[in-house]
Design a protein around this motif. Sequence first.
Motif, PDB file in Angstrom:
ATOM      1  N   THR C  44       0.910  -1.262  -0.022  1.00  0.00           N
ATOM      2  CA  THR C  44       0.007   0.138   0.111  1.00  0.00           C
ATOM      3  C   THR C  44       0.962   1.241   0.042  1.00  0.00           C
ATOM      4  OG1 THR C  44      -0.050   0.072   2.360  1.00  0.00           O
ATOM      5  CG2 THR C  44      -1.839  -1.202   1.157  1.00  0.00           C
ATOM      6  N   HIS C  45       1.955   1.239   0.722  1.00  0.00           N
ATOM      7  CA  HIS C  45       2.778   2.478   0.770  1.00  0.00           C
ATOM      8  C   HIS C  45       4.333   1.901   0.709  1.00  0.00           C
ATOM      9  CE1 HIS C  45      -0.884   3.890   2.420  1.00  0.00           C
ATOM     10  NE2 HIS C  45      -0.369   4.825   2.183  1.00  0.00           N
ATOM     11  N   VAL C  46       5.392   2.926   0.123  1.00  0.00           N
ATOM     12  CA  VAL C  46       6.752   2.792   0.302  1.00  0.00           C
ATOM     13  C   VAL C  46       7.165   3.493   1.138  1.00  0.00           C
ATOM     14  CG1 VAL C  46       8.732   2.747  -1.565  1.00  0.00           C
ATOM     15  CG2 VAL C  46       6.503   1.948  -2.341  1.00  0.00           C
ATOM     16  N   GLY C  47       8.385   3.443   1.784  1.00  0.00           N
ATOM     17  CA  GLY C  47       8.938   4.146   2.561  1.00  0.00           C
ATOM     18  C   GLY C  47      10.157   4.831   2.089  1.00  0.00           C
ATOM     19  N   GLU C 149       1.771   5.044  -6.463  1.00  0.00           N
ATOM     20  CA  GLU C 149       1.510   6.057  -7.697  1.00  0.00           C
ATOM     21  C   GLU C 149       2.352   7.281  -7.362  1.00  0.00           C
ATOM     22  OE1 GLU C 149      -0.831   4.404  -5.909  1.00  0.00           O
ATOM     23  OE2 GLU C 149      -1.160   3.077  -7.807  1.00  0.00           O
ATOM     24  N   GLU C 150       2.263   7.734  -6.072  1.00  0.00           N
ATOM     25  CA  GLU C 150       3.188   8.944  -5.540  1.00  0.00           C
ATOM     26  C   GLU C 150       4.705   8.648  -5.982  1.00  0.00           C
ATOM     27  OE1 GLU C 150      -0.016  10.433  -2.376  1.00  0.00           O
ATOM     28  OE2 GLU C 150       1.712   9.046  -1.786  1.00  0.00           O
ATOM     29  N   ALA C 151       5.087   7.439  -5.314  1.00  0.00           N
ATOM     30  CA  ALA C 151       6.479   7.192  -5.330  1.00  0.00           C
ATOM     31  C   ALA C 151       6.996   7.043  -6.752  1.00  0.00           C
ATOM     32  CB  ALA C 151       6.752   5.741  -4.901  1.00  0.00           C
ATOM     33  N   ALA C 152       6.412   6.597  -7.928  1.00  0.00           N
ATOM     34  CA  ALA C 152       6.658   6.599  -9.379  1.00  0.00           C
ATOM     35  C   ALA C 152       6.533   7.885 -10.040  1.00  0.00           C
ATOM     36  CB  ALA C 152       6.101   5.410  -9.844  1.00  0.00           C
ATOM     37  N   GLY C 176       4.022  -5.778  -8.365  1.00  0.00           N
ATOM     38  CA  GLY C 176       2.774  -5.847  -8.970  1.00  0.00           C
ATOM     39  C   GLY C 176       2.354  -4.453  -8.990  1.00  0.00           C
ATOM     40  N   ARG C 177       3.186  -3.321  -8.396  1.00  0.00           N
ATOM     41  CA  ARG C 177       2.374  -2.135  -8.362  1.00  0.00           C
ATOM     42  C   ARG C 177       2.970  -0.952  -8.974  1.00  0.00           C
ATOM     43  NH1 ARG C 177      -0.953  -1.188  -4.144  1.00  0.00           N
ATOM     44  NH2 ARG C 177      -1.473   0.633  -5.625  1.00  0.00           N
ATOM     45  N   LEU C 178       3.625  -1.442 -10.385  1.00  0.00           N
ATOM     46  CA  LEU C 178       4.020  -0.178 -11.168  1.00  0.00           C
ATOM     47  C   LEU C 178       2.837   0.510 -11.548  1.00  0.00           C
ATOM     48  CD1 LEU C 178       6.894   0.781 -12.270  1.00  0.00           C
ATOM     49  CD2 LEU C 178       6.504  -0.723 -14.172  1.00  0.00           C
ATOM     50  N   PRO C 179       2.940   1.848 -11.450  1.00  0.00           N
ATOM     51  CA  PRO C 179       1.587   2.413 -11.998  1.00  0.00           C
ATOM     52  C   PRO C 179       1.991   2.542 -13.630  1.00  0.00           C
ATOM     53  CG  PRO C 179       2.719   3.736 -10.505  1.00  0.00           C
ATOM     54  CD  PRO C 179       3.470   2.569 -10.646  1.00  0.00           C
TER      55      PRO C 179
END
Lengths: 179, 179, 179, 179
Positions: C44-47, C149-152, C176-179
């Motif tokens: 859900t989130h990346v730090g 999405e924000e991280a990318a 599996g979370r590459l926008p």
Amino acid sequence: MTETTDGSTPGWFTRTELETIRGQLPILYVNAVPVRVDDAGSVTHVGLLLGVAPDGTISRAVVSGRVLYHERLRDALLRHLEKDLGPMALPRIPVSLQPFTVAESFPTPGVTPFTDPRQHAVAMAYVVPVAGDCQPRQDTLDLVWLTPEEAASPAVQQEMTGGQDVLLRQALAHVGRLP
Amino acid sequence: MTETTDGSTPGWFTRTELETIRGQLPILYVNAVPVRVDDAGSVTHVGLLLGVAPDGTISRAVVSGRVLYHERLRDALLRHLEKDLGPMALPRIPVSLQPFTVAESFPTPGVTPFTDPRQHAVAMAYVVPVAGDCQPRQDTLDLVWLTPEEAASPAVQQEMTGGQDVLLRQALAHVGRLP
Amino acid sequence: MTETTDGSTPGWFTRTELETIRGQLPILYVNAVPVRVDDAGSVTHVGLLLGVAPDGTISRAVVSGRVLYHERLRDALLRHLEKDLGPMALPRIPVSLQPFTVAESFPTPGVTPFTDPRQHAVAMAYVVPVAGDCQPRQDTLDLVWLTPEEAASPAVQQEMTGGQDVLLRQALAHVGRLP
Amino acid sequence: MTETTDGSTPGWFTRTELETIRGQLPILYVNAVPVRVDDAGSVTHVGLLLGVAPDGTISRAVVSGRVLYHERLRDALLRHLEKDLGPMALPRIPVSLQPFTVAESFPTPGVTPFTDPRQHAVAMAYVVPVAGDCQPRQDTLDLVWLTPEEAASPAVQQEMTGGQDVLLRQALAHVGRLP
């Protein structure tokens, strides 16, 4: 369920039967991203098929197809690569069945990045170097070899539908060539 | 630290320098398990090198070697495969650098399954299909191609030291050929 | 080579010694992309850590650090995660050492997407879920949790240097979370 | 094909329908090897279910089950782990869907190490750490936690059927704990 289009081959259904099953069971697929590599195994080009979608639009896609009853994933990969790239492509099927990702397509958009209006399809995805001559099959308009930079460009990515753009970038990430 | 055996090449050390560094830093290695595959990518044979260990015993091993300064893992794999299998082996270096495992060898036995009395070595391990003719180098007694069943047999496994037996079985597990 | 900053601990060097070795040998690193996951394991989130680079610019980075002599990769991961996220982060170190990628950084730009002006560094990269409270260490300005999405997004990606933007997108592709 | 045992739920079939489909299409499964890990992520124990096979013999198995229509692999893993280990097991579903292997079971022995007399099943296999209390469900005789050495011992391995012994050793190889 016992009649098939060719009368008897197991694993083949009438169109109606397959339609019915597709509404009730996940269907197993293999996806293969064909690539050209240099001597050190580094990907230099990605192969994309150019085809006409049912709605008449032109789109780009990787090699993809259903796994049949009693067919190994390796043999399904070989069969679909030969079908799409011709008999002289000389694909190097991976030594390990561990896919770089599993692409789950749902009829409902938004569950995953992948959609398929026909069915719930689950595709084991592999990057497959091809060393030989590739000849796209009849109902494919063209096969183009693009650099990783070209393949990941917005112009090409927007010509890929159903999440194929995401799958292609996942493949590039896996081989260390995501721009 | 600035003098090297050949006078100037970066990445090369005198024997004394390398000994000293080996006591203070993990040393990066690549391991390659050479295999023969069929058209569907399934492993049919595993290549093992037969050599004489420093203590005079004969042992079997996979291809293994140090990564040099400013050398890519891909190029280190190519260099060591050519060194051990000859220039006509035609190795197919993997498209992805994701190894099937990382083998950490310590001078102290028991920390991991892998030991190396000389150093703390960390090896990225890959399975590498080779398509050409293999000629073992001078200081290798022989190169044998074994079926997965033969390679995993107790007779062969006990001829591998330092945990190479474990690494070989990990490779067989990864390619779906662990007996 | 025998004197160290703290007198005797193996694996530690004086600054001069480390500088010298860094010009002659690849240095082993671990990278960890800290993530928050839901019950189904989906990210859900990346730090991302916010820090001040030696040249005074502010940049974002994932957790990264050197592997010491006689230190397992698992212990190096734990140590660097605790150092950067604090002792209450409760990181879930992966059960397998198979990294999602190996990031090779060279002093020379262009060899790979990764650069490091100080050295040739080879980093095993992992995605590590953290379940606890994270407290950035003193010399880190902040720790922010971003959606994939924000991280990318270009705004965040351009604040990452040395190829960290590529590494982060490789991690998102792997989960599996590459926008 | 439209009637189901509970009247209407998509993804559920009557026993007859499922039998028919199983003779004509590969069926998608997930396998989960439950493990206990230490703080550094190293596997200390493997969980095996003890059950009674249809022929009355007692056998050991890992968690396994079918993926339903419109069900994500992540949710299928959660559902089957809860079904077999109880609601308090607290499984840590992997962040990446990349399985450590794909186990292809055929009704015909010898095609792969895996057999399933009922069907052609293709299982994505994962190692899943569980942190909570595990309570085997009613029709499971017991759940035992074994060390990697015990799990790979001949005594335990011969109690696993259909290739589950191979799958378990593949899992141990993947996590670096193959004896």
